[in-house]
Design an enzyme around this catalytic site. Structure first.
Site, PDB file in Angstrom:
ATOM      1  N   ARG A   1       0.586  -0.944  -0.096  1.00  0.00           N
ATOM      2  CA  ARG A   1      -0.196  -0.013   0.031  1.00  0.00           C
ATOM      3  C   ARG A   1       0.722   1.287  -0.130  1.00  0.00           C
ATOM      4  NH1 ARG A   1      -4.236   2.393   4.693  1.00  0.00           N
ATOM      5  NH2 ARG A   1      -5.141   3.526   3.607  1.00  0.00           N
ATOM      6  N   HIS A   2       0.283   2.238  -1.370  1.00  0.00           N
ATOM      7  CA  HIS A   2       1.059   3.250  -0.756  1.00  0.00           C
ATOM      8  C   HIS A   2       1.269   4.087   0.942  1.00  0.00           C
ATOM      9  CE1 HIS A   2      -1.799   6.176   0.513  1.00  0.00           C
ATOM     10  NE2 HIS A   2      -2.610   5.081  -0.211  1.00  0.00           N
TER      11      HIS A   2
ATOM     12  N   SER B   1      -0.602   9.375   2.255  1.00  0.00           N
ATOM     13  CA  SER B   1      -0.732  10.580   2.095  1.00  0.00           C
ATOM     14  C   SER B   1      -0.780  12.113   3.009  1.00  0.00           C
ATOM     15  CB  SER B   1      -1.790   9.857   1.255  1.00  0.00           C
ATOM     16  OG  SER B   1      -3.003  10.202   1.509  1.00  0.00           O
TER      17      SER B   1
ATOM     18  N   ASN C   1      -4.306  10.705   3.896  1.00  0.00           N
ATOM     19  CA  ASN C   1      -3.996  10.248   5.502  1.00  0.00           C
ATOM     20  C   ASN C   1      -4.382  10.871   6.317  1.00  0.00           C
ATOM     21  OD1 ASN C   1      -2.564   8.010   3.179  1.00  0.00           O
ATOM     22  ND2 ASN C   1      -4.740   7.731   3.645  1.00  0.00           N
TER      23      ASN C   1
ATOM     24  N   GLY D   1     -10.296   7.866  -1.462  1.00  0.00           N
ATOM     25  CA  GLY D   1     -11.030   7.066  -2.762  1.00  0.00           C
ATOM     26  C   GLY D   1     -10.084   8.087  -4.028  1.00  0.00           C
TER      27      GLY D   1
ATOM     28  N   GLU E   1      -7.827   3.093  -5.804  1.00  0.00           N
ATOM     29  CA  GLU E   1      -8.258   3.222  -4.460  1.00  0.00           C
ATOM     30  C   GLU E   1      -9.967   2.926  -4.615  1.00  0.00           C
ATOM     31  OE1 GLU E   1      -9.109   2.174  -1.494  1.00  0.00           O
ATOM     32  OE2 GLU E   1      -7.919   2.932   0.090  1.00  0.00           O
TER      33      GLU E   1
ATOM     34  N   MET F   1     -14.345   3.694  -4.609  1.00  0.00           N
ATOM     35  CA  MET F   1     -14.232   4.614  -4.313  1.00  0.00           C
ATOM     36  C   MET F   1     -15.307   5.338  -3.073  1.00  0.00           C
ATOM     37  SD  MET F   1     -16.128   7.339  -5.995  1.00  0.00           S
ATOM     38  CE  MET F   1     -14.842   8.211  -7.683  1.00  0.00           C
ATOM     39  N   TYR F   2     -14.748   6.789  -3.081  1.00  0.00           N
ATOM     40  CA  TYR F   2     -15.630   6.885  -2.105  1.00  0.00           C
ATOM     41  C   TYR F   2     -16.505   7.516  -2.040  1.00  0.00           C
ATOM     42  CZ  TYR F   2     -12.607   4.301   1.876  1.00  0.00           C
ATOM     43  OH  TYR F   2     -11.964   3.328   2.460  1.00  0.00           O
TER      44      TYR F   2
ATOM     45  N   LYS G   1     -12.721  11.411   8.578  1.00  0.00           N
ATOM     46  CA  LYS G   1     -13.537  10.821   8.733  1.00  0.00           C
ATOM     47  C   LYS G   1     -14.123  10.608  10.725  1.00  0.00           C
ATOM     48  CE  LYS G   1     -10.730   7.259   6.026  1.00  0.00           C
ATOM     49  NZ  LYS G   1      -9.371   6.759   6.150  1.00  0.00           N
TER      50      LYS G   1
END
EC number: 5.4.2.11
Length: 249
Positions: A9-10, A13, A16, A23, A88, A90-91, A99
């Site tokens: 996983r990247h 970000s 993050n 997303g 990722e 799509m949210y 969040k």
């Protein structure tokens, strides 16, 4: 014949770091994320890994993570395939929202359902929304029916599997050593498929940022074992950090 497949996983970000739903939003790595990617590359080098081809998404946080890995491994020259199917999840209309604030507004249980349930997607985007992929030139050649307005993990699995079955799996079986730099949910989609994890169990699985996950696969690409290139305490801390993202503060 034992094949080795490495997933990552990247690195962290910028969103993050800010605890936002990301997303398909194309945000970059944070400073910590860059450091995580360099450390991951060093770990792969120390463990003796090399690769013939790499796959990543069309989002810069995964692409940049891959560049850094290839820099550390001195493998800039290998082919890189950028695939939208590795994006990722799509949210939908949650993209860009914090969040914790969303959890405080709707409740942690509802946010957990949106984040981690297998078949319940978040609220969808409208096509007029600037966040809708149809308004992004990188997806201009895709059929409109392939462009999600929102996704649950089930949708992400169904989006990813054609790439696995038609492209990545045959590449592994041809003997090429494959590296995949992607996202939390596209990796969860593959892990669910490889390990045949039940729909209700995948909900509680978290993928940490920037730590290589190694799968050893048999001749039928069935898992023999898998492991992270990290010690247990570091891994647990990284996983817990991901798990805490959807909680109200």
């Amino acid at each position: 014949m034992v094949y080795k497949l490495v997933l990552i996983r990247h690195g962290e970000s910028t969103w993050n770091k800010e605890n936002k739903f990301t997303g398909w939003t194309d945000v970059d790595l944070s400073e910590k994320g860059v450091q995580e990617a360099h450390e991951a590359g060093k770990r792969l080098l120390k463990a003796g890994f090399t690769f013939d081809i790499a796959y990543t998404s069309v989002l810069k946080r995964a692409i940049r993570t891959l560049w850094i890995l290839l820099e550390e491994l001195n493998l800039y020259w290998i082919p890189v395939s950028r695939q939208w199917r590795l994006n990722e999840r799509m949210y939908g209309s949650l993209q860009g929202l914090n969040k914790s604030e969303t959890a405080a507004k709707y409740g942690e249980d509802q946010v957990l359902i949106w984040r981690r349930s297998y078949d319940i997607p978040p609220p969808a985007l409208e096509e007029s929304d600037e966040r809708y992929p149809g308004n992004d030139p990188r997806y201009a050649k895709l059929d409109k029916s392939d462009l999600p307005k929102t996704e649950c993990l089930k949708d992400t699995v169904e989006r990813f599997l054609p790439l696995w079955n038609d492209t990545i799996a045959p590449t592994i079986k041809s003997g090429q050593k494959v590296l995949i730099a992607a996202h939390g949910n596209s990796i969860r989609a593959l892990v669910k498929y490889l390990d045949n994890i039940a729909d209700d169990k995948i909900v509680s699985m978290d993928i940490p940022t920037g730590i290589p996950l190694v799968y050893e696969l048999d001749e039928n690409l069935k898992p023999i074992k898998h492991y992270y290139l990290a010690d247990e305490s570091e891994l647990n801390a990284a996983i817990q950090a991901v798990a805490n993202q959807g909680k109200a503060k």
